[in-house]
Every structure is written in C-alpha cells, then in structure tokens.
Design a protein around this motif. Structure first.
Motif, PDB file in Angstrom:
ATOM      1  N   GLY A 123       0.794  -1.217   0.000  1.00 30.84           N
ATOM      2  CA  GLY A 123       0.000   0.000   0.000  1.00 30.84           C
ATOM      3  C   GLY A 123       0.827   1.266   0.000  1.00 30.84           C
ATOM      4  N   ILE A 124       2.013   1.248  -0.620  1.00 27.76           N
ATOM      5  CA  ILE A 124       2.912   2.399  -0.643  1.00 27.76           C
ATOM      6  C   ILE A 124       2.854   3.047  -2.025  1.00 27.76           C
ATOM      7  N   TYR A 125       2.752   4.374  -2.051  1.00 32.79           N
ATOM      8  CA  TYR A 125       2.738   5.100  -3.312  1.00 32.79           C
ATOM      9  C   TYR A 125       4.161   5.390  -3.763  1.00 32.79           C
ATOM     10  N   ILE A 126       4.336   5.534  -5.060  1.00 36.76           N
ATOM     11  CA  ILE A 126       5.678   5.710  -5.611  1.00 36.76           C
ATOM     12  C   ILE A 126       6.335   6.999  -5.127  1.00 36.76           C
ATOM     13  N   GLU A 127       5.556   8.055  -4.918  1.00 38.07           N
ATOM     14  CA  GLU A 127       6.145   9.312  -4.454  1.00 38.07           C
ATOM     15  C   GLU A 127       6.804   9.157  -3.091  1.00 38.07           C
ATOM     16  N   GLU A 128       6.232   8.315  -2.238  1.00 41.13           N
ATOM     17  CA  GLU A 128       6.841   8.067  -0.927  1.00 41.13           C
ATOM     18  C   GLU A 128       8.179   7.362  -1.085  1.00 41.13           C
ATOM     19  N   ILE A 129       8.248   6.410  -2.009  1.00 39.21           N
ATOM     20  CA  ILE A 129       9.503   5.694  -2.251  1.00 39.21           C
ATOM     21  C   ILE A 129      10.564   6.644  -2.774  1.00 39.21           C
TER      22      ILE A 129
END
Length: 214
Positions: free
Chosen positions: A117-123
């Motif tokens: 449930g992690i969005y790419i912007e957070e990565i």
C-alpha cells in the motif's frame, strides 16, 4: 506459406549456445534443469547477469578492462535464457486483451503498490539513502521495474507492449522512472551523470558496490 507460418511455434532455448549472446564463455552445466511447477522463472536482472564479466574481486563499477587479465567465467544458463526472452520480447507470452495499465497508474501515483500500500512518491522522496529498507523490502522492486513475465511478487502485474507504448508517451511516468533508476543506482554506489545514461562511481561506491557484485 500461410499454413507454414501459422504452424510455427516458439521454441525456448535449451542451452547457452542457443541463446544469441555476446558471451564467449561456457555454461555452468551442459544439461539445464527442467522447469518447476511453480510458474516462476529464476529471473536474473541484467545487472546481475552482466556482473560476471568483471572480476568479482574488483569493486569498481566499470565495465571495461583487459580481457587477458579477467578470469574466464562460466555463464549461467538461466541468465542466458532470461536475457534471450527479454531481447526477443517474450515471444511466447499471451497478453491480456483488456489492459489495466496498473504499472502506469502506479507511476502516475494513482494507485499504491500491492501488498504494502505504498505510493511511488513516498519511495522516491523518503526511501533514497535508506539502504536497510531498500535491501530488506522485497515487494517494491517489481513495481518500480515491472517485468513482462510473472515474477516473485504475484500481486505485481505483468507489463504489456501496449502499456510500454503508453508509458513512453507519458512525461510524468518517464520522469519518475528516471528518479527510480537513480535511486537504485545510488543503492549500488553509482550515480547517473546525464540523460544519455552515463554513470560513474558515487562517493560511497566502496561500501555499496559489493551488493551488485553479490
């Protein structure tokens, strides 16, 4: 002629010699092991496959060197087979007629990766330099760099040719892809120099490049 072409079936290579490759070394085994029943290929990334061309003791991320000084390395059949399929666009793949473009939507920050449930912007904004997180999390890599075959993350969707074309025409997705590539290069102690793809050692390459060698 039409019948002859219609009856052609793609035959997967069974030896290293049948894989069109630039390698001149022998395979690890003359008898490749059979396919397992899991449907998961023992995929090896281009970076992992290419590392055998260098001396494992050399910690430098350069690809050039004296052929005479480099030891003769045995070629993994599985690496050769996977790269053969990669170069030939996975000719035995059957693509879905109803594209969901989940990989593209992930890169547009519209959906998170599954199952975390992690969005790419957070990565891209929070994970850079967090080497422990990048090393021990095994779900994000196939979302950042999707495959055209089933990988280890069964929640990740296989990439299709149509999605690739759509991706190439989407500026926002391409921008994030370069950022993701730069993030992973940093993990291995490499820095991206320009848009042409030239790379060089990062200041921390001595501590990080062992992860690419291994």
């Amino acid at each position: 002629m039409g019948n002859l072409m219609g009856s052609w079936r793609y035959k997967e290579p069974s030896t290293v010699e049948e894989c069109d490759s630039t390698w001149g070394s022998d395979s690890e085994s003359d008898e490749p092991a059979g396919e397992d029943d899991s449907g998961i290929s023992e995929s090896v990334s281009p970076a992992e496959s290419g590392r055998s061309a260098a001396d494992p003791g050399d910690m430098s991320p350069q690809l050039t060197g004296s052929p005479e000084s480099a030891p003769k390395m045995k070629r993994s059949f599985y690496a050769a087979r996977d790269l053969y399929k990669y170069r030939h666009s996975y000719p035995n793949n059957k693509e879905s007629r109803q594209p969901e473009y989940r990989n593209l939507r992930f890169y547009l920050n519209k959906i998170p990766l599954v199952p975390d449930g992690i969005y790419i912007e957070e990565i891209l904004t929070k994970w850079r330099g967090d080497y422990d997180k990048l090393e021990h999390n095994h779900t994000y890599i196939q979302w950042l760099f999707p495959l055209r075959e089933q990988g280890l993350n069964f929640y990740a969707q296989e990439l299709t040719q149509d999605e690739i074309k759509e991706f190439q025409s989407t500026r926002e997705a391409k921008r994030r892809f370069v950022a993701a590539y730069s993030l992973m290069l940093d993990f291995y102690g490499i820095k991206l120099l320009d848009k042409s793809g030239n790379v060089a050692r990062a200041p921390n390459w001595q501590e990080r490049f062992q992860h690419l060698n291994e």
